[in-house]
Design a protein around this motif. Structure first.
Motif, PDB file in Angstrom:
ATOM      1  N   GLY A 127       0.798  -1.225   0.000  1.00  0.00           N
ATOM      2  CA  GLY A 127       0.000   0.000   0.000  1.00  0.00           C
ATOM      3  C   GLY A 127       0.824   1.266   0.000  1.00  0.00           C
ATOM      4  N   ASP A 156       5.490   0.271   3.310  1.00  0.00           N
ATOM      5  CA  ASP A 156       6.151  -0.468   4.387  1.00  0.00           C
ATOM      6  C   ASP A 156       6.644  -1.832   3.914  1.00  0.00           C
ATOM      7  OD1 ASP A 156       3.422  -1.106   4.123  1.00  0.00           O
ATOM      8  OD2 ASP A 156       3.320  -1.930   6.138  1.00  0.00           O
ATOM      9  N   GLY A 157       5.984  -2.418   2.930  1.00  0.00           N
ATOM     10  CA  GLY A 157       6.419  -3.717   2.455  1.00  0.00           C
ATOM     11  C   GLY A 157       5.319  -4.481   1.758  1.00  0.00           C
ATOM     12  N   ASP A 163       2.495  -7.485   1.860  1.00  0.00           N
ATOM     13  CA  ASP A 163       1.650  -8.405   2.619  1.00  0.00           C
ATOM     14  C   ASP A 163       1.248  -9.527   1.680  1.00  0.00           C
ATOM     15  OD1 ASP A 163       1.585  -6.546   4.750  1.00  0.00           O
ATOM     16  OD2 ASP A 163      -0.162  -5.538   3.884  1.00  0.00           O
TER      17      ASP A 163
HETATM   18 MG    MG Z   1       1.411  -1.971   3.974  1.00  0.00          MG
END
Ligand code: MG
Ligand code: ADP
Length: 376
Positions: A16, A20-21, A23
């Motif tokens: 998203g 952050d990374g 999922d």
């Molecule tokens: Mg995220």
């Protein structure tokens, strides 16, 4: 986590606006959607910075986009292959991967949106069919292309008894209005910033990706005139359908509101007070969106990374008054995995030639089958 059953297994890959990374969620769709296994891979710092840079216009964008798509897809494949190895499941046992990709532009008003991913490479590296580019068709049909999770929220969370709202607090926050049938249609929209501005400020003042557990914000005091200037943004009063992203709510936006375009780190406010004000902005715009656009709401269920910020959740509960606030865990779906699960579900919708969008949410001319399919 459910027992894993048969060939209703899909994977959802979500990354998203928070950057952050990745999922990665394994979802059993042979019955009501059930989370079977998960894996999160944080973005390496260099990748995060490169994606952030590509989120604005700059030189040599095509080259950078191409390279980043390859790098991202290698990471997606690592997440998928790692999850499957750990779960002891063969690639052949998975029907498809629904991959959102990483948004670097979202311009529905200009007719396009860009989620970076190289789906061919992902299919090649995993041996699994990939469905990608979910948003473009909705935009082609006159919609916002977002949010796309409300249809899945309706499948998982709609109650016949209670008027619920689901709020996903990612980088951007989006709301899904779920009146108890037959009391109206499912609706949804982006309320505005979720964690995105909190993260911008935290990275400047703490040197960390986020204000962990809302610790900085909880020691600050809201700055009323700054909050008012921020709430004056026309986005918040605009009626749905609407969606937004990093194009609007970013470091520049914050600098302008702080009244110091040159160096927003030193605009004369204590860092904790600005952090508190940003948290209040997120909470107020979510609560305000519910108040204005989801009349009759009884219960609010939150998901996304914002649920881990107790300061933010406290402010949100204050804004919601008597309405009941909990996370989607209370409904049996872990708050961190709802979005990735939604893209697994959207992949199955695509393979079934079933629509994935809700025209009442996105403003599209009608229901559309979303996504492009890359066979295994
Ligand atoms: Mg995220
Ligand atoms: N313990 C925590 N304290 C404060 N914020 C948190 C915490 N855990 C996660 N977050 C926030 O959640 C964000 C990630 O949420 P996520 O739902 O993955 O967003 P996105 O879908 O935009 O990637 C992080 O960037 C951070 O701001």
């Amino acid at each position: 986590m459910s027992a894993i059953s048969g060939n209703g297994l899909y994977l959802g890959l979500m990354s998203g606006t928070s950057l952050d990374g990745v999922d990665c969620a394994l979802v059993d769709l042979s019955g009501p959607p059930a989370l079977a296994a998960t894996r999160f891979l944080p973005y390496p710092l260099g990748l995060r910075d490169a994606l952030l840079e590509l989120s604005q216009s700059g030189s040599d964008e095509l080259e950078r986009a191409g390279r980043l798509s390859v790098e991202l897809s290698a990471l997606y494949a690592t997440a998928v292959n790692g999850l499957l190895a750990e779960a002891g499941i063969e690639a052949a046992g998975i029907a498809a991967i629904g991959c959102h990709g990483q948004t670097v532009r979202h311009r529905p008003e200009s007719g396009f949106t860009v989620q970076l991913v190289n789906p061919a490479l992902l299919a090649e590296r995993t041996g699994i069919m990939v469905v990608a580019d979910f948003r473009s068709r909705d935009i082609a049909a006159g919609g916002q292309g977002a949010p796309l999770v409300p249809a899945f929220h309706a499948v998982c969370f709609r109650s016949t008894q209670r008027h619920r709202v689901v709020v996903n607090i990612g980088g951007i926050a989006n709301l899904t209005d779920l009146p108890a049938p037959p009391n109206g249609a499912v609706r949804g929209f982006d309320s505005g910033p979720g964690n995105i501005l909190l993260d911008v400020w935290a990275s400047q003042h703490l040197g960390t990706h986020c204000d962990r557990d809302g610790r900085l914000a909880s020691t600050g005091t809201v700055i009323p005139d700054l909050l008012e200037r921020m709430l004056n943004d026309e986005y918040f009063d605009r009626p749905p359908p609407k969606s937004t992203g990093r194009e609007r709510f970013n470091a520049k936006w914050l600098a302008a509101k702080l009244g110091d375009e040159r160096d927003y780190r030193h605009a004369g406010h204590a860092a904790a007070d600005v952090q508190a004000t940003l948290a209040e902005l997120t909470a107020r715009t979510i609560a305000g969106g519910i108040e204005r656009c989801c009349p009759g709401t009884e219960d609010v269920f939150a998901c996304g990374g914002g649920v881990h910020n107790p300061d933010l959740m406290r402010r949100l509960q204050a804004g919601l008054g008597d309405r009941h606030l909990a996370t989607t865990d209370a409904l049996g779906v872990p708050a961190d995995w709802v979005e990735a699960m939604a893209f697994a579900w959207l992949a199955r919708q695509a393979l079934n030639r079933s629509s994935g969008n809700l025209p009442e949410v996105t403003g599209a001319r009608g229901p559309r089958v979303l996504g492009a399919v890359y066979p295994a």
